[in-house]
Design an enzyme around this catalytic site. Structure first.
Site, mmCIF file in Angstrom:
data_model
loop_
_atom_site.group_PDB
_atom_site.id
_atom_site.type_symbol
_atom_site.label_atom_id
_atom_site.label_comp_id
_atom_site.label_asym_id
_atom_site.label_seq_id
_atom_site.Cartn_x
_atom_site.Cartn_y
_atom_site.Cartn_z
ATOM 1 N N ASP A 17 0.850 -1.188 0.000
ATOM 2 C CA ASP A 17 0.000 0.000 0.000
ATOM 3 C C ASP A 17 0.885 1.238 0.000
ATOM 4 O O ASP A 17 1.761 1.379 0.849
ATOM 5 C CB ASP A 17 -0.903 -0.028 1.244
ATOM 6 C CG ASP A 17 -1.688 1.255 1.437
ATOM 7 O OD1 ASP A 17 -1.908 1.962 0.432
ATOM 8 O OD2 ASP A 17 -2.076 1.540 2.586
ATOM 9 N N ASN B 256 -0.454 4.538 -0.149
ATOM 10 C CA ASN B 256 -1.124 5.781 0.282
ATOM 11 C C ASN B 256 -1.832 5.677 1.631
ATOM 12 O O ASN B 256 -2.599 6.570 2.000
ATOM 13 C CB ASN B 256 -2.106 6.264 -0.791
ATOM 14 C CG ASN B 256 -3.210 5.245 -1.054
ATOM 15 O OD1 ASN B 256 -3.256 4.192 -0.413
ATOM 16 N ND2 ASN B 256 -4.093 5.552 -1.985
ATOM 17 N N ASP C 279 -4.249 3.726 2.777
ATOM 18 C CA ASP C 279 -5.674 3.385 2.909
ATOM 19 C C ASP C 279 -5.890 1.912 3.251
ATOM 20 O O ASP C 279 -7.026 1.448 3.338
ATOM 21 C CB ASP C 279 -6.454 3.763 1.639
ATOM 22 C CG ASP C 279 -6.035 2.931 0.416
ATOM 23 O OD1 ASP C 279 -5.088 2.123 0.527
ATOM 24 O OD2 ASP C 279 -6.662 3.115 -0.654
ATOM 25 N N ASP D 32 -1.713 -1.289 -3.859
ATOM 26 C CA ASP D 32 -2.046 -0.541 -5.071
ATOM 27 C C ASP D 32 -0.904 -0.609 -6.085
ATOM 28 O O ASP D 32 0.159 -1.186 -5.817
ATOM 29 C CB ASP D 32 -2.391 0.912 -4.731
ATOM 30 C CG ASP D 32 -1.376 1.557 -3.787
ATOM 31 O OD1 ASP D 32 -0.168 1.389 -4.020
ATOM 32 O OD2 ASP D 32 -1.797 2.213 -2.807
ATOM 33 N N ASP E 146 -4.123 -10.613 -15.553
ATOM 34 C CA ASP E 146 -5.172 -11.586 -15.263
ATOM 35 C C ASP E 146 -6.449 -11.094 -15.929
ATOM 36 O O ASP E 146 -6.826 -9.927 -15.767
ATOM 37 C CB ASP E 146 -5.369 -11.668 -13.746
ATOM 38 C CG ASP E 146 -5.861 -13.034 -13.296
ATOM 39 O OD1 ASP E 146 -6.537 -13.706 -14.088
ATOM 40 O OD2 ASP E 146 -5.569 -13.407 -12.145
ATOM 41 N N ASP F 254 -8.637 -16.502 -16.686
ATOM 42 C CA ASP F 254 -9.354 -17.114 -15.570
ATOM 43 C C ASP F 254 -10.400 -18.115 -16.066
ATOM 44 O O ASP F 254 -11.096 -17.847 -17.052
ATOM 45 C CB ASP F 254 -10.027 -15.984 -14.769
ATOM 46 C CG ASP F 254 -10.645 -16.457 -13.479
ATOM 47 O OD1 ASP F 254 -9.895 -16.951 -12.619
ATOM 48 O OD2 ASP F 254 -11.876 -16.322 -13.327
ATOM 49 N N GLU G 97 -6.417 -20.993 -17.038
ATOM 50 C CA GLU G 97 -6.788 -21.746 -15.830
ATOM 51 C C GLU G 97 -7.798 -22.813 -16.236
ATOM 52 O O GLU G 97 -8.912 -22.508 -16.643
ATOM 53 C CB GLU G 97 -7.397 -20.813 -14.775
ATOM 54 C CG GLU G 97 -7.713 -21.548 -13.489
ATOM 55 C CD GLU G 97 -8.530 -20.723 -12.502
ATOM 56 O OE1 GLU G 97 -8.443 -21.005 -11.299
ATOM 57 O OE2 GLU G 97 -9.264 -19.802 -12.936
ATOM 58 N N HIS H 57 -3.504 -17.323 -5.431
ATOM 59 C CA HIS H 57 -4.459 -16.578 -4.606
ATOM 60 C C HIS H 57 -5.649 -17.415 -4.155
ATOM 61 O O HIS H 57 -6.413 -16.984 -3.288
ATOM 62 C CB HIS H 57 -4.962 -15.354 -5.392
ATOM 63 C CG HIS H 57 -5.705 -15.729 -6.632
ATOM 64 N ND1 HIS H 57 -5.069 -16.266 -7.741
ATOM 65 C CD2 HIS H 57 -7.025 -15.670 -6.948
ATOM 66 C CE1 HIS H 57 -5.970 -16.515 -8.671
ATOM 67 N NE2 HIS H 57 -7.156 -16.168 -8.217
ATOM 68 N N ASP H 58 -5.831 -18.603 -4.748
ATOM 69 C CA ASP H 58 -6.947 -19.480 -4.378
ATOM 70 C C ASP H 58 -6.513 -20.666 -3.516
ATOM 71 O O ASP H 58 -7.353 -21.463 -3.108
ATOM 72 C CB ASP H 58 -7.617 -20.044 -5.641
ATOM 73 C CG ASP H 58 -8.459 -19.012 -6.365
ATOM 74 O OD1 ASP H 58 -8.928 -18.066 -5.699
ATOM 75 O OD2 ASP H 58 -8.647 -19.152 -7.587
#
Length: 548
Positions: free
Chosen positions: A21, A23, A25, A29, A98, A199, A241, A315-316
């Site tokens: 990150d 910034n 928040d 990003d 992706d 995907d 995928e 990520h899965d």
């Protein structure tokens, strides 16, 4: 031998919400990624696979795209994206986007139009069916639990969604829709990206009325058309995928003469710790013999035809060191074992962010701590079916997707250096001892094993093109294989176990210096090996005849 740059490549997957990150928040990003490119250059990777950064309401963390031509405000701007592509290129890193073209968000302009009436020109961009006896059209289920059909009262029809009801499936039989997708893909290719990760691409040829979802009869026709109209004209990398593909199907996707994709992701090895025929949440212990059989089948079947993607994490998937290794007293050794085993195989290796420092799973004590839509749906569904809360949480802690999505642990300061604010998902509490800063300061860290494997791959065509042969097939804890290329043979040996393992490969005493290993042993005698927990090494054989 069909030489391509992406066969030599090592890919690093960035899940942008959790990378860096910039910034404050609490959300990673694009500017954060730019800040960390020097780190990735030091690691040695040459491709970034970037999880979706398109405009999205985030029902499924960006895999529900509402505008393919815009960047999600949380991540930055199109100018940030163009800067990332340029800055990565300066470091000889290509950016693979992706892309989700099986479905869109229900907030996409096409779907907003499609809902208005049955006569709307965009209606046929999606899949609509009349009710059957006042109920759903058929028994198709969603991957995220429940029916794959959602009733739309305005027009009194159901639309299809193989994932969340906020992710309506596109109708690939509609040529206008397909060519709008191709125009969009060319828009990104023209920006200088290095390709696409597509995907759930095996689903785009679906036949809903026959309840066929994967590998429909027109799937390859669509992919060949996509290749012809978009990336086939450029020297880029594409990976599809394909969750349910077998080796024969993978050759159809990735055979050089097929003009479809560079390679596919297959998940057969990822199902080995679930009960046969059951869901991923129904756990069983991993059999190392089965793992060797599955990985070796793919290695041998695609040896001279098609191409493999090599991965343990994404990520899965949960963190591999927690899943099949030991993330406590043997975390470093087992993480290095997984690295060496994978990178020495034939195919393009993928590193998922944090894997290179041995990041681990998290432990949830209550469902309120979960973020992932799949996890939350399953939890409530299973409680209703009579499962205990403890049993369901045990499955989530083993297999839940949030395990992979906690922020990168950069240093031992507050929030692990990921953000100066409140992170969107809590940082794993073990960040003071597991972080990038610590890994870079320790020459024996997991990071430097990955760095060395990437360097070895750049210097040794054997790692890219060598033939694969499994050894000791029935041994329940030894994972050993050879790679052979132009008369040279390397032997890879891993003790996939916490127990000391003794093994003999040859009658002769032959002490060999390791090319890479995860222990302090200086030389290995193949006549009398004694391997400690997870001990792994690679040696060059004087002759292939040394292996019985």
């Amino acid at each position: 031998m069909d030489k391509k740059w992406w066969k030599n490549a090592v890919v690093y997957q960035i899940y942008p919400r959790s990378f860096q990150d910039s910034n404050g928040d609490g959300i990673g990003d694009i500017q954060g990624i730019i800040q960390r490119l020097d780190y990735l250059e030091k690691l040695g990777i040459n491709v970034i696979w970037l999880s979706p950064v398109y405009e999205s309401p985030n029902d499924d963390n960006g895999y529900d795209i509402s505008d393919y031509y815009a960047i999600m405000a949380e991540f930055g701007t199109m100018e940030d994206m163009e800067l990332l592509i340029a800055e990565a290129k300066k470091r000889n890193i290509r950016l693979v986007m992706d892309l989700v073209v099986n479905h869109t968000s229900d907030e996409h302009a096409w779907f907003i139009e499609a809902k208005k009436s049955k006569e709307n020109p965009y209606r046929d961009y999606y899949i609509w069916r009349d009710p059957v006896n006042g109920d759903v059209p058929n028994g198709l289920g969603s991957v995220f639990s429940g029916s794959a059909w959602e009733y739309e009262e305005e027009t009194e029809q159901y639309f299809m969604h193989l994932f969340s009801k906020r992710q309506p499936d596109l109708n690939w039989e509609n040529k206008d829709m397909r060519y709008e997708i191709y125009d969009m893909m060319n828009f990104w290719l023209d920006k200088g990206i290095g390709g696409f990760r597509l995907d759930v691409i095996e689903l785009v040829g679906k036949l809903p009325d026959q309840e066929i979802t994967a590998h429909g009869p027109k799937l390859h026709e669509y992919l060949q058309e996509m290749n012809r109209e978009t990336f086939g004209k450029q020297d880029v990398m594409t990976v599809g995928e394909t969750n349910s593909a077998n080796p024969q199907q993978a050759k159809l996707f990735s055979g050089a003469d097929r003009k479809e994709l560079s390679m596919v992701f297959q998940f057969e090895h990822m199902a080995l710790d679930q009960q046969p025929g059951k869901a991923k949440w129904d756990l069983r212990p991993l059999s190392v013999v089965e793992l060797k059989q599955v990985l070796s089948t793919w290695q041998v079947e695609l040896q001279n035809e098609g191409w493999n993607s090599l991965f343990w994490n994404n990520h899965d998937q949960p963190r591999i060191v927690s899943r099949w290794g030991n993330d406590q007293e043997h975390r470093v050794e087992s993480a290095k074992m997984f690295a060496i085993l994978l990178h020495m195989m034939k195919g393009t290796p993928y590193i998922y962010q944090g894997e290179e420092i041995g990041m681990t799973n998290i432990t949830l004590t209550d469902i309120s701590q979960a973020d992932d839509v799949e996890t939350k749906n399953m939890y409530h569904e299973r409680l209703a079916e009579g499962y205990s809360k403890e049993a369901v949480l045990a499955s989530i802690n083993a297999k839940g997707r949030d395990n992979a999505r906690t922020p990168i642990q950069w240093e031992d300061s507050k929030e692990a250096g990921f953000t100066t604010g409140q992170p969107w998902l809590p940082v794993n509490p073990n960040y003071p001892s597991i972080n990038v800063k610590q890994a870079l300061a320790d020459p024996k860290s997991i990071f430097y094993t990955y760095q060395k494997l990437i360097q070895l791959r750049k210097e040794n065509p054997l790692m890219v093109y060598g033939d694969y042969q499994l050894l000791a097939e029935e041994d329940e804890s030894l994972f050993a294989y050879t790679r052979t290329f132009q008369g040279e043979t390397w032997l890879v040996v891993a003790n996939f176990s916490e127990q000391v393992n003794k093994f003999q490969f040859t009658e002769e005493t032959t002490e060999l210096e390791p090319i890479i290993s995860n222990s302090a042993v200086k030389r290995y005698d193949l006549n009398q090996l004694q391997l400690d927990a997870y001990e792994t090494f690679v040696v060059k054989l004087d002759s292939p005849l040394y292996v019985k």
